[in-house]
Design an enzyme around this catalytic site. Sequence first.
Site, PDB file in Angstrom:
ATOM      1  N   TYR A 144       9.143  -3.162  16.946  1.00  0.00           N
ATOM      2  CA  TYR A 144      10.320  -3.152  16.073  1.00  0.00           C
ATOM      3  C   TYR A 144      11.488  -2.590  16.870  1.00  0.00           C
ATOM      4  O   TYR A 144      11.360  -1.551  17.525  1.00  0.00           O
ATOM      5  CB  TYR A 144      10.079  -2.294  14.823  1.00  0.00           C
ATOM      6  CG  TYR A 144      11.287  -2.185  13.911  1.00  0.00           C
ATOM      7  CD1 TYR A 144      11.975  -0.978  13.778  1.00  0.00           C
ATOM      8  CD2 TYR A 144      11.764  -3.279  13.204  1.00  0.00           C
ATOM      9  CE1 TYR A 144      13.085  -0.866  12.941  1.00  0.00           C
ATOM     10  CE2 TYR A 144      12.871  -3.178  12.360  1.00  0.00           C
ATOM     11  CZ  TYR A 144      13.527  -1.966  12.249  1.00  0.00           C
ATOM     12  OH  TYR A 144      14.642  -1.872  11.434  1.00  0.00           O
ATOM     13  N   ASP A 239      12.736  -0.294  25.150  1.00  0.00           N
ATOM     14  CA  ASP A 239      13.265   0.294  23.912  1.00  0.00           C
ATOM     15  C   ASP A 239      12.665   1.694  23.773  1.00  0.00           C
ATOM     16  O   ASP A 239      11.534   1.850  23.318  1.00  0.00           O
ATOM     17  CB  ASP A 239      12.898  -0.592  22.718  1.00  0.00           C
ATOM     18  CG  ASP A 239      13.383   0.028  21.412  1.00  0.00           C
ATOM     19  OD1 ASP A 239      13.307  -0.650  20.366  1.00  0.00           O
ATOM     20  OD2 ASP A 239      13.825   1.195  21.421  1.00  0.00           O
ATOM     21  N   LYS A 267      17.578   8.152  17.788  1.00  0.00           N
ATOM     22  CA  LYS A 267      16.786   9.259  17.247  1.00  0.00           C
ATOM     23  C   LYS A 267      17.085  10.609  17.915  1.00  0.00           C
ATOM     24  O   LYS A 267      18.116  11.224  17.664  1.00  0.00           O
ATOM     25  CB  LYS A 267      15.296   8.903  17.304  1.00  0.00           C
ATOM     26  CG  LYS A 267      14.952   7.682  16.412  1.00  0.00           C
ATOM     27  CD  LYS A 267      13.492   7.361  16.398  1.00  0.00           C
ATOM     28  CE  LYS A 267      13.231   6.012  15.758  1.00  0.00           C
ATOM     29  NZ  LYS A 267      13.140   6.059  14.293  1.00  0.00           N
TER      30      LYS A 267
HETATM   31  P1  KE4 Z   1      17.575   2.596  13.855  1.00  0.00           P
HETATM   32  O1  KE4 Z   1      18.538   1.464  13.681  1.00  0.00           O
HETATM   33  O2  KE4 Z   1      16.667   2.760  12.637  1.00  0.00           O
HETATM   34  O3  KE4 Z   1      18.268   3.906  14.277  1.00  0.00           O
HETATM   35  O4  KE4 Z   1      16.633   2.271  15.099  1.00  0.00           O
HETATM   36  C1  KE4 Z   1      15.907   1.061  15.087  1.00  0.00           C
HETATM   37  C2  KE4 Z   1      14.692   1.224  15.990  1.00  0.00           C
HETATM   38  C3  KE4 Z   1      14.735   0.687  17.263  1.00  0.00           C
HETATM   39  N1  KE4 Z   1      13.680   0.809  18.115  1.00  0.00           N
HETATM   40  C4  KE4 Z   1      12.560   1.477  17.739  1.00  0.00           C
HETATM   41  C5  KE4 Z   1      11.424   1.582  18.703  1.00  0.00           C
HETATM   42  C6  KE4 Z   1      12.476   2.051  16.444  1.00  0.00           C
HETATM   43  O5  KE4 Z   1      11.348   2.705  16.080  1.00  0.00           O
HETATM   44  C7  KE4 Z   1      13.558   1.937  15.559  1.00  0.00           C
HETATM   45  C8  KE4 Z   1      13.521   2.514  14.160  1.00  0.00           C
HETATM   46  N2  KE4 Z   1      12.304   3.142  13.772  1.00  0.00           N
HETATM   47  C9  KE4 Z   1      12.041   3.162  12.342  1.00  0.00           C
HETATM   48  C10 KE4 Z   1      10.649   3.739  12.070  1.00  0.00           C
HETATM   49  N3  KE4 Z   1       9.671   3.383  12.966  1.00  0.00           N
HETATM   50  C11 KE4 Z   1      13.079   3.931  11.623  1.00  0.00           C
HETATM   51  C12 KE4 Z   1      12.734   4.292  10.208  1.00  0.00           C
HETATM   52  C13 KE4 Z   1      13.386   3.366   9.224  1.00  0.00           C
HETATM   53  O6  KE4 Z   1      13.506   2.151   9.505  1.00  0.00           O
HETATM   54  O7  KE4 Z   1      13.750   3.882   8.147  1.00  0.00           O
END
Ligand code: KE4
Length: 421
Positions: A144, A239, A267
């Site tokens: 993801y 990523d 994060k």
């Molecule tokens: P954000 O747009 O949510 O800041 O980041 C996206 C993203 C990109 N790459 C990786 C490896 C990620 O894990 C994420 C976002 N992670 C999720 C949970 N695994 C965020 C939680 C959510 O979607 O509410």
Amino acid sequence: MKNAASARWFRRAVRRIPGGVNSPVRAFRAVGGTPPFIRRARGAGIEDADGNRYVDYVGSWGPLILGHAHPAVLRAIREAAARGTSYGAPHAGEVEMAELLAGALPSLERLRLVSSGTEACMSAIRVARGFTKRDGIVKFEGGYHGHADFLLVRAGSGAATFGVPGSAGVPKEAAAKTATLPYNDARAAEAFLRRNGTKIACVIVEPVAGNMGVVPPAAGFLETLRRETERCGTLLIFDEVITGFRLCWGGAQTLFGIRPDLTTLGKIVGGGLPLGAYGGRADVMKTVSPEGPVYQAGTLSGNPVAVAAGLAQLRALRGSGVYAKLDGLGRRLEEGLRALGLTVNRAGSALTPFFCDGPVTDWTSASRCDTKRFARFFHGMLDRGFYLPPSQFEAMFVGAAHTPAMIERTLRAAAEVLRVR
Ligand code: KE4
């Protein structure tokens, strides 16, 4: 746990907000029940609207490696906010952040700050396409990278074919250039890139997968991606939104000794405020506007308060020796959960207990998990005051505010839950 106040807030929330939440996983659809509405947090603890307290293993999905409301982070936020919350103009903090990130991850020769991991990944892929003048991208099943259209893609008919939309609202044309390959299958990646590499702008990969639960890279997998992308002029994007500053100071690329062409971050680098970053090779980043033809922008990019929070957290992390402590706590939790019969994958202070037999090495094996058993475990732990990610396919995070005693209490609760449920 009493939850009348959270239930009241949730009933109000669902009237105005889809699912009652601002990000789907928070709605507890995978585990059922009413999500606690959190009203305060400090260290490893969170408290909900009914006054219930929990040991938090979500940590806002990764950012809060030093714990909630860390004094140095709060002080930095207060001081920055007192100087104004946003300028829409360059400021010294973003230069200090860029220099700190580049110092920690040498592959980040030049970089851009954005406001989320999604923006970081979306922008990095646009830069890769602009630099290579190719349209194809490769991601991996169970990976993801945020919710940009071309990343919300499922594997097509065969895994090694271009994708189909993984969400309503994504035009099939947006998915058609995205191939989804099996994670940890070096041979499939090699074969695909040998056949299609000259059409592929980039391969984006979580160097340790966190979005199917924690799945570390198989020996040779990342090395194969590096070798095969190099061979066909495809850019390799790590990523590191989860792994950056989580696994060690220099992220997965330092741990595994692999230099990607581009890296995305999020994060932890924001200290709990909205901040992401993408960057890498200087020649590639030269394509970014206003120097080059690839456009990317953001009203709050490099926001001074978010940057101050991120700098405070990263400076408190740097050279603190905290990673050894986190690894020790993570290992104890891993071993304790494994002793209760669970399959557990861990990378440093990120781990996932899987409710399935046999190893979990990719999406196919992860998807065989018994998510109903996970849901029962989740609620058993929540009822005992331990807040785990409300999905089998997420990572638990241990932070610097967790203590060995908390880990032991967690394991005792887990043993009780697994015996009774
Ligand atoms: P954000 O747009 O949510 O800041 O980041 C996206 C993203 C990109 N790459 C990786 C490896 C990620 O894990 C994420 C976002 N992670 C999720 C949970 N695994 C965020 C939680 C959510 O979607 O509410």
